[in-house]
Design a protein around this motif. Structure first.
Motif, PDB file in Angstrom:
ATOM      1  N   TYR A  75     -30.975 -20.382  12.193  1.00 23.74           N
ATOM      2  CA  TYR A  75     -31.225 -21.569  13.025  1.00 23.74           C
ATOM      3  C   TYR A  75     -30.114 -21.781  14.050  1.00 23.74           C
ATOM      4  N   ALA A  76     -28.889 -21.493  13.655  1.00 24.13           N
ATOM      5  CA  ALA A  76     -27.754 -21.771  14.526  1.00 24.13           C
ATOM      6  C   ALA A  76     -27.532 -20.706  15.582  1.00 24.13           C
ATOM      7  N   THR A  77     -27.809 -19.434  15.256  1.00 22.21           N
ATOM      8  CA  THR A  77     -27.363 -18.359  16.152  1.00 22.21           C
ATOM      9  C   THR A  77     -28.467 -17.562  16.819  1.00 22.21           C
ATOM     10  N   HIS A  78     -29.659 -17.539  16.234  1.00 28.15           N
ATOM     11  CA  HIS A  78     -30.703 -16.692  16.820  1.00 28.15           C
ATOM     12  C   HIS A  78     -31.338 -17.374  18.018  1.00 28.15           C
ATOM     13  N   ARG A  79     -31.539 -16.599  19.085  1.00 31.75           N
ATOM     14  CA  ARG A  79     -32.225 -17.096  20.276  1.00 31.75           C
ATOM     15  C   ARG A  79     -33.615 -16.486  20.309  1.00 31.75           C
ATOM     16  N   SER A  80     -34.591 -17.280  19.984  1.00 31.52           N
ATOM     17  CA  SER A  80     -35.966 -16.805  19.893  1.00 31.52           C
ATOM     18  C   SER A  80     -36.482 -16.398  21.271  1.00 31.52           C
ATOM     19  N   ASN A  81     -37.277 -15.323  21.301  1.00 32.17           N
ATOM     20  CA  ASN A  81     -37.871 -14.884  22.562  1.00 32.17           C
ATOM     21  C   ASN A  81     -39.372 -15.156  22.607  1.00 32.17           C
ATOM     22  N   PHE A  85     -45.071 -20.813  17.304  1.00 34.82           N
ATOM     23  CA  PHE A  85     -44.612 -21.171  15.967  1.00 34.82           C
ATOM     24  C   PHE A  85     -44.980 -20.104  14.944  1.00 34.82           C
ATOM     25  N   ALA A  86     -46.149 -19.478  15.116  1.00 35.64           N
ATOM     26  CA  ALA A  86     -46.614 -18.475  14.151  1.00 35.64           C
ATOM     27  C   ALA A  86     -45.748 -17.219  14.151  1.00 35.64           C
ATOM     28  N   GLU A  87     -44.881 -17.063  15.159  1.00 37.75           N
ATOM     29  CA  GLU A  87     -44.048 -15.864  15.250  1.00 37.75           C
ATOM     30  C   GLU A  87     -42.609 -16.107  14.790  1.00 37.75           C
ATOM     31  N   ILE A  88     -42.368 -17.269  14.190  1.00 38.54           N
ATOM     32  CA  ILE A  88     -41.026 -17.557  13.677  1.00 38.54           C
ATOM     33  C   ILE A  88     -40.640 -16.537  12.600  1.00 38.54           C
ATOM     34  N   TYR A  95     -33.646 -11.374  13.051  1.00 37.27           N
ATOM     35  CA  TYR A  95     -32.293 -11.867  12.782  1.00 37.27           C
ATOM     36  C   TYR A  95     -31.676 -11.150  11.582  1.00 37.27           C
ATOM     37  N   LEU A  96     -32.434 -11.019  10.505  1.00 36.60           N
ATOM     38  CA  LEU A  96     -31.908 -10.369   9.302  1.00 36.60           C
ATOM     39  C   LEU A  96     -31.572  -8.902   9.556  1.00 36.60           C
ATOM     40  N   GLN A  97     -32.408  -8.226  10.324  1.00 37.12           N
ATOM     41  CA  GLN A  97     -32.239  -6.788  10.523  1.00 37.12           C
ATOM     42  C   GLN A  97     -31.191  -6.446  11.578  1.00 37.12           C
ATOM     43  N   ASN A  98     -31.061  -7.274  12.593  1.00 43.93           N
ATOM     44  CA  ASN A  98     -30.282  -6.871  13.763  1.00 43.93           C
ATOM     45  C   ASN A  98     -29.090  -7.767  14.113  1.00 43.93           C
ATOM     46  N   GLU A  99     -29.015  -8.953  13.536  1.00 44.96           N
ATOM     47  CA  GLU A  99     -27.963  -9.884  13.949  1.00 44.96           C
ATOM     48  C   GLU A  99     -27.055 -10.317  12.801  1.00 44.96           C
ATOM     49  N   ARG A 100     -27.615 -10.572  11.671  1.00 40.37           N
ATOM     50  CA  ARG A 100     -26.834 -11.116  10.558  1.00 40.37           C
ATOM     51  C   ARG A 100     -25.968 -10.037   9.917  1.00 40.37           C
ATOM     52  N   GLU A 101     -24.732 -10.388   9.652  1.00 38.42           N
ATOM     53  CA  GLU A 101     -23.840  -9.500   8.907  1.00 38.42           C
ATOM     54  C   GLU A 101     -24.182  -9.594   7.430  1.00 38.42           C
ATOM     55  N   PRO A 102     -24.474  -8.471   6.780  1.00 36.95           N
ATOM     56  CA  PRO A 102     -24.803  -8.526   5.350  1.00 36.95           C
ATOM     57  C   PRO A 102     -23.682  -9.172   4.548  1.00 36.95           C
ATOM     58  N   ASP A 103     -24.083  -9.914   3.534  1.00 36.62           N
ATOM     59  CA  ASP A 103     -23.134 -10.567   2.642  1.00 36.62           C
ATOM     60  C   ASP A 103     -22.984  -9.733   1.378  1.00 36.62           C
ATOM     61  N   SER A 104     -21.815  -9.741   0.809  1.00 40.85           N
ATOM     62  CA  SER A 104     -21.566  -8.945  -0.397  1.00 40.85           C
ATOM     63  C   SER A 104     -22.457  -9.367  -1.555  1.00 40.85           C
ATOM     64  N   PHE A 109     -32.171  -5.155  -1.992  1.00 37.42           N
ATOM     65  CA  PHE A 109     -33.536  -5.031  -1.471  1.00 37.42           C
ATOM     66  C   PHE A 109     -33.902  -6.157  -0.503  1.00 37.42           C
ATOM     67  N   LEU A 110     -32.932  -6.959  -0.088  1.00 35.79           N
ATOM     68  CA  LEU A 110     -33.233  -8.164   0.686  1.00 35.79           C
ATOM     69  C   LEU A 110     -34.032  -7.867   1.950  1.00 35.79           C
ATOM     70  N   LEU A 111     -33.584  -6.906   2.745  1.00 28.27           N
ATOM     71  CA  LEU A 111     -34.266  -6.621   4.007  1.00 28.27           C
ATOM     72  C   LEU A 111     -35.671  -6.074   3.769  1.00 28.27           C
ATOM     73  N   GLU A 112     -35.825  -5.209   2.797  1.00 29.06           N
ATOM     74  CA  GLU A 112     -37.149  -4.641   2.521  1.00 29.06           C
ATOM     75  C   GLU A 112     -38.102  -5.714   2.010  1.00 29.06           C
ATOM     76  N   LEU A 113     -37.625  -6.573   1.155  1.00 30.75           N
ATOM     77  CA  LEU A 113     -38.471  -7.651   0.644  1.00 30.75           C
ATOM     78  C   LEU A 113     -38.901  -8.576   1.783  1.00 30.75           C
ATOM     79  N   ALA A 114     -37.974  -8.927   2.652  1.00 31.07           N
ATOM     80  CA  ALA A 114     -38.313  -9.796   3.781  1.00 31.07           C
ATOM     81  C   ALA A 114     -39.321  -9.117   4.703  1.00 31.07           C
ATOM     82  N   HIS A 115     -39.179  -7.817   4.908  1.00 36.37           N
ATOM     83  CA  HIS A 115     -40.134  -7.098   5.757  1.00 36.37           C
ATOM     84  C   HIS A 115     -41.525  -7.108   5.142  1.00 36.37           C
ATOM     85  N   TYR A 116     -41.599  -6.883   3.849  1.00 35.18           N
ATOM     86  CA  TYR A 116     -42.887  -6.882   3.157  1.00 35.18           C
ATOM     87  C   TYR A 116     -43.555  -8.249   3.248  1.00 35.18           C
ATOM     88  N   GLU A 117     -42.783  -9.301   3.039  1.00 33.16           N
ATOM     89  CA  GLU A 117     -43.366 -10.642   3.130  1.00 33.16           C
ATOM     90  C   GLU A 117     -43.789 -10.955   4.571  1.00 33.16           C
TER      91      GLU A 117
END
Length: 252
Positions: A75-81, A85-88, A95-104, A109-117
């Motif tokens: 919400y704070a850092t991503h600039r939607s293009n 609303f349906a494309e949020i 954001y998860l794949q290309n902008e966010r720094e992974p947390d320890s 499986f976080l990215l794969e699960l998010a992609h599947y959903e």
């Protein structure tokens, strides 16, 4: 000389910056702090509710603090293009794949699960039609020219994303990848089917090349995997029937 930003736009920018990230931006001058808090909560909760609906398993496997931190970062850092609303959900995935720094502490499986959903959510509104039922494809699948449904996506993951939940969170991927086809059926219901790597490869060929003669496609697969053409044809005919009955493939 740079044009000076009008005062009303300065207020708008300050308002938006505070709404996005109140911990790092001061509130705009004028509105009472309690009113700004209401605006902040309304905007943020709207986005959080949408993401919670679109990514329910992702939310369920994270503790509340981690989930809200994930949403807040988006919400704070991503600039939607996109203004839709349906494309949020797609923007959140980007954001998860290309902008966010992974947390320890992230599940592996976080990215794969998010992609599947996201895929399940995206297929609800995706343009395209399910192939018309074909009696010939059921009775003589090897004699047909086949194509992939416009609303069927073959997907491969390191983790079994369709089984992940609060009580099943693998720490290591299994030896064999998980192959799925996520599709929309004739009743406009989004479903998934776990498939073998060979079936996944078949659907990949259709996805890449469009309409292909079924018999030739199976011969090509047999060569790729070093299997008997006749044996694969016999087994492949049943696979084609099952895919056709679900609307995953059609006859051209």
């Amino acid at each position: 000389m740079a044009e000076k930003v009008p005062p009303f736009q300065q207020i708008q920018f300050a308002f938006a910056a505070y709404i996005r990230d109140p911990d790092h931006n001061p509130p705009p001058r004028g509105p009472a702090p309690e009113r700004m808090k209401v605006y902040r909560e309304l905007f943020f909760n709207n986005i959080e509710n949408f993401l919670a609906t679109g990514f329910p398993v992702t939310k369920s496997i994270l503790n509340q603090n981690d989930w809200f931190a994930l949403v807040q970062g988006f919400y704070a850092t991503h600039r939607s293009n996109t203004p839709f609303f349906a494309e949020i959900g797609e923007q959140f995935l980007d954001y998860l794949q290309n902008e966010r720094e992974p947390d320890s502490g992230d599940p592996p499986f976080l990215l794969e699960l998010a992609h599947y959903e996201w895929a399940e959510l995206a297929l609800v509104v995706a343009e395209g039609e399910v192939p018309d039922p074909s009696a010939n494809l059921i009775t003589d699948p090897l004699g047909q020219t086949i194509h992939l449904s416009e609303v069927a996506w073959p997907l491969a993951y390191r983790f079994p994303v369709h089984r992940i939940g609060p009580d099943q969170q693998p720490s290591e991927p299994p030896e064999q990848a998980t192959c799925l086809v996520v599709y929309r059926d004739m009743s406009d219901t989004v479903k998934f089917l776990e498939i073998s790597p060979v079936t996944y490869r078949l659907l990949q060929i259709l996805e890449d090349e469009g309409s292909v003669a079924a018999a030739e496609c199976l011969k090509r697969l047999a060569t790729e995997i070093g299997y008997s053409s006749q044996g694969l044809a016999e087994h492949g005919a049943e696979i084609l029937r099952a895919l056709a009955e679900r609307g995953v493939i059609g006859a051209s």
